[in-house]
Design an enzyme around this catalytic site. Structure first.
Site, PDB file in Angstrom:
ATOM      1  N   SER A  13     -13.540  -6.661  -5.413  1.00 11.78           N
ATOM      2  CA  SER A  13     -14.466  -7.662  -5.956  1.00 11.78           C
ATOM      3  C   SER A  13     -13.866  -9.068  -5.861  1.00 11.78           C
ATOM      4  O   SER A  13     -14.598 -10.036  -5.625  1.00 11.78           O
ATOM      5  CB  SER A  13     -14.870  -7.325  -7.391  1.00 11.78           C
ATOM      6  OG  SER A  13     -13.796  -7.462  -8.279  1.00 11.78           O
ATOM      7  N   ARG A  66       9.713   1.342   2.464  1.00 14.02           N
ATOM      8  CA  ARG A  66       8.969   0.107   2.211  1.00 14.02           C
ATOM      9  C   ARG A  66       9.164  -0.902   3.341  1.00 14.02           C
ATOM     10  O   ARG A  66       8.272  -1.672   3.669  1.00 14.02           O
ATOM     11  CB  ARG A  66       9.408  -0.496   0.871  1.00 14.02           C
ATOM     12  CG  ARG A  66       8.802   0.257  -0.296  1.00 14.02           C
ATOM     13  CD  ARG A  66       8.619  -0.645  -1.488  1.00 14.02           C
ATOM     14  NE  ARG A  66       9.873  -0.806  -2.206  1.00 14.02           N
ATOM     15  CZ  ARG A  66      10.226  -1.901  -2.853  1.00 14.02           C
ATOM     16  NH1 ARG A  66       9.449  -2.943  -2.864  1.00 14.02           N
ATOM     17  NH2 ARG A  66      11.365  -1.937  -3.500  1.00 14.02           N
ATOM     18  N   MET A  91      -1.997  -3.165  -4.410  1.00 13.18           N
ATOM     19  CA  MET A  91      -1.157  -2.481  -5.388  1.00 13.18           C
ATOM     20  C   MET A  91       0.155  -1.953  -4.811  1.00 13.18           C
ATOM     21  O   MET A  91       0.643  -0.913  -5.243  1.00 13.18           O
ATOM     22  CB  MET A  91      -1.943  -1.339  -6.031  1.00 13.18           C
ATOM     23  CG  MET A  91      -3.241  -1.781  -6.696  1.00 13.18           C
ATOM     24  SD  MET A  91      -2.989  -3.037  -7.965  1.00 13.18           S
ATOM     25  CE  MET A  91      -2.367  -2.015  -9.283  1.00 13.18           C
ATOM     26  N   ARG A  92       0.715  -2.657  -3.865  1.00 13.65           N
ATOM     27  CA  ARG A  92       2.033  -2.274  -3.350  1.00 13.65           C
ATOM     28  C   ARG A  92       3.023  -3.410  -3.603  1.00 13.65           C
ATOM     29  O   ARG A  92       2.637  -4.584  -3.611  1.00 13.65           O
ATOM     30  CB  ARG A  92       1.997  -1.980  -1.834  1.00 13.65           C
ATOM     31  CG  ARG A  92       0.990  -0.961  -1.402  1.00 13.65           C
ATOM     32  CD  ARG A  92       1.154   0.387  -2.047  1.00 13.65           C
ATOM     33  NE  ARG A  92       2.413   1.053  -1.753  1.00 13.65           N
ATOM     34  CZ  ARG A  92       2.809   2.174  -2.341  1.00 13.65           C
ATOM     35  NH1 ARG A  92       2.041   2.745  -3.259  1.00 13.65           N
ATOM     36  NH2 ARG A  92       3.956   2.722  -2.028  1.00 13.65           N
ATOM     37  N   ASN A 108      -1.315 -14.448  -5.262  1.00 16.75           N
ATOM     38  CA  ASN A 108      -1.726 -13.200  -5.903  1.00 16.75           C
ATOM     39  C   ASN A 108      -2.547 -13.535  -7.142  1.00 16.75           C
ATOM     40  O   ASN A 108      -2.371 -14.588  -7.746  1.00 16.75           O
ATOM     41  CB  ASN A 108      -0.494 -12.390  -6.323  1.00 16.75           C
ATOM     42  CG  ASN A 108      -0.862 -11.059  -6.942  1.00 16.75           C
ATOM     43  OD1 ASN A 108      -1.771 -10.367  -6.464  1.00 16.75           O
ATOM     44  ND2 ASN A 108      -0.193 -10.692  -8.025  1.00 16.75           N
ATOM     45  N   HIS A 110      -3.418 -11.952 -10.930  1.00 19.65           N
ATOM     46  CA  HIS A 110      -2.909 -10.961 -11.889  1.00 19.65           C
ATOM     47  C   HIS A 110      -3.760 -11.034 -13.161  1.00 19.65           C
ATOM     48  O   HIS A 110      -4.016 -12.126 -13.668  1.00 19.65           O
ATOM     49  CB  HIS A 110      -1.441 -11.257 -12.208  1.00 19.65           C
ATOM     50  CG  HIS A 110      -0.842 -10.262 -13.147  1.00 19.65           C
ATOM     51  ND1 HIS A 110      -0.440  -9.004 -12.743  1.00 19.65           N
ATOM     52  CD2 HIS A 110      -0.606 -10.324 -14.481  1.00 19.65           C
ATOM     53  CE1 HIS A 110       0.019  -8.340 -13.782  1.00 19.65           C
ATOM     54  NE2 HIS A 110      -0.062  -9.115 -14.846  1.00 19.65           N
ATOM     55  N   GLU A 175     -11.623 -13.912 -13.043  1.00 18.49           N
ATOM     56  CA  GLU A 175     -10.862 -13.836 -11.791  1.00 18.49           C
ATOM     57  C   GLU A 175     -11.704 -14.337 -10.627  1.00 18.49           C
ATOM     58  O   GLU A 175     -11.213 -15.054  -9.757  1.00 18.49           O
ATOM     59  CB  GLU A 175     -10.427 -12.389 -11.522  1.00 18.49           C
ATOM     60  CG  GLU A 175      -9.409 -11.862 -12.518  1.00 18.49           C
ATOM     61  CD  GLU A 175      -8.934 -10.458 -12.171  1.00 18.49           C
ATOM     62  OE1 GLU A 175      -8.655 -10.185 -11.001  1.00 18.49           O
ATOM     63  OE2 GLU A 175      -8.843  -9.620 -13.098  1.00 18.49           O
TER      64      GLU A 175
HETATM   65  C1  GRF Z   1      -8.094  -7.133 -10.513  1.00 22.13           C
HETATM   66  O1  GRF Z   1      -8.179  -7.124 -11.900  1.00 22.13           O
HETATM   67  C2  GRF Z   1      -6.792  -7.713 -10.078  1.00 22.13           C
HETATM   68  O2  GRF Z   1      -6.370  -8.790 -10.857  1.00 22.13           O
HETATM   69  C3  GRF Z   1      -5.889  -6.536 -10.280  1.00 22.13           C
HETATM   70  O3  GRF Z   1      -6.633  -5.439  -9.810  1.00 22.13           O
HETATM   71  C4  GRF Z   1      -8.003  -5.720  -9.954  1.00 22.13           C
HETATM   72  C5  GRF Z   1      -8.608  -5.604  -8.591  1.00 22.13           C
HETATM   73  O4  GRF Z   1      -9.985  -5.682  -8.614  1.00 22.13           O
HETATM   74  N1  GRF Z   1      -4.604  -6.719  -9.669  1.00 22.13           N
HETATM   75  P1  GRF Z   1     -10.785  -5.897  -7.272  1.00 22.13           P
HETATM   76  O5  GRF Z   1     -10.284  -4.890  -6.250  1.00 22.13           O
HETATM   77  O6  GRF Z   1     -10.594  -7.307  -6.814  1.00 22.13           O
HETATM   78  O7  GRF Z   1     -12.210  -5.609  -7.642  1.00 22.13           O
END
Ligand code: GRF
Length: 197
Positions: A13, A66, A91-92, A108, A110, A175
């Site tokens: 998203s 990695r 998520m890595r 990034n 967060h 976000e």
């Molecule tokens: C978001 O809350 C982002 O900050 C976190 O994971 C979520 C990802 O959501 N790291 P999306 O894939 O952008 O919908």
């Protein structure tokens, strides 16, 4: 026009919010690639529906390697002549060498008001800490996790009846406003803190 790659692992998203903003005629960048480490990530399909090239580098093909995973990512980024990277729910954790190679050219997002609540489960952590404010942060990426210079934050007030789920939903809306706004500023050379609420 700066050539941008958006790296995702999930629903995408934030990726969609960035793509929507970049679709505007006045934007100084264009999305040349959406790259996922998970073939099944919903964001991959969303990007394809928008006509954005997608690639997958599956981290499961690099068990305990990695460095090899990062090298494969870098090869794809090089192939698409990417100049700037936005991590959007990716998520890595990278090797320090990869991060250093993208220093100053990687952002990034967060889901907490850093430096509070690094890592995972940020909404539950905010509730457990009794925080009155919560929100999200866009930061430059440095080798230490969730610790790079803060470029933007959006804040909300935690309600008495908030749950981790309700906070996640409300923070996600923030976000989607914050990330595109910070990206525009950074591409214009403005690294001052943007604060939204
Ligand atoms: C978001 O809350 C982002 O900050 C976190 O994971 C979520 C990802 O959501 N790291 P999306 O894939 O952008 O919908």
């Amino acid at each position: 026009m700066t050539r941008i790659a958006i790296l995702i692992s999930g629903s995408g998203s934030n990726m969609a919010a960035l793509l929507d903003d970049m679709a505007g005629p006045d934007h100084p960048a264009r999305p040349v690639l959406v790259l996922s480490n998970r073939p099944e990530a919903a964001g991959v399909t969303k990007a394809q529906a928008r006509g954005i090239p997608t690639e997958v580098v599956d981290h499961r093909k690099f068990p305990k390697d990695r460095k090899g995973f990062d090298a494969a990512l870098q090869a794809v980024l090089t192939r698409y002549a990417v100049e700037f990277v936005c991590l959007a729910g990716f998520m890595r954790i990278f090797t320090p060498d990869f991060v250093t190679a993208w220093s100053g050219r990687m952002l990034n997002i967060h889901p907490s008001l850093l430096p509070r609540h690094k890592g995972l489960e940020t909404h539950a952590k905010a509730l457990a800490a009794g925080d009155r404010d919560h929100g999200c942060t866009v930061h430059a990426v440095t080798p230490d996790l969730d610790s790079g210079p803060i470029l933007g934050q959006a804040r909300l007030t935690v309600h008495a009846d908030d749950t981790a789920q309700s906070l996640a939903a409300r923070v996600l809306e923030l976000e989607h406003r914050l990330y595109p706004a910070v990206l525009r500023r950074v591409l214009a050379g403005d690294h001052s803190l943007l604060e939204l609420s």
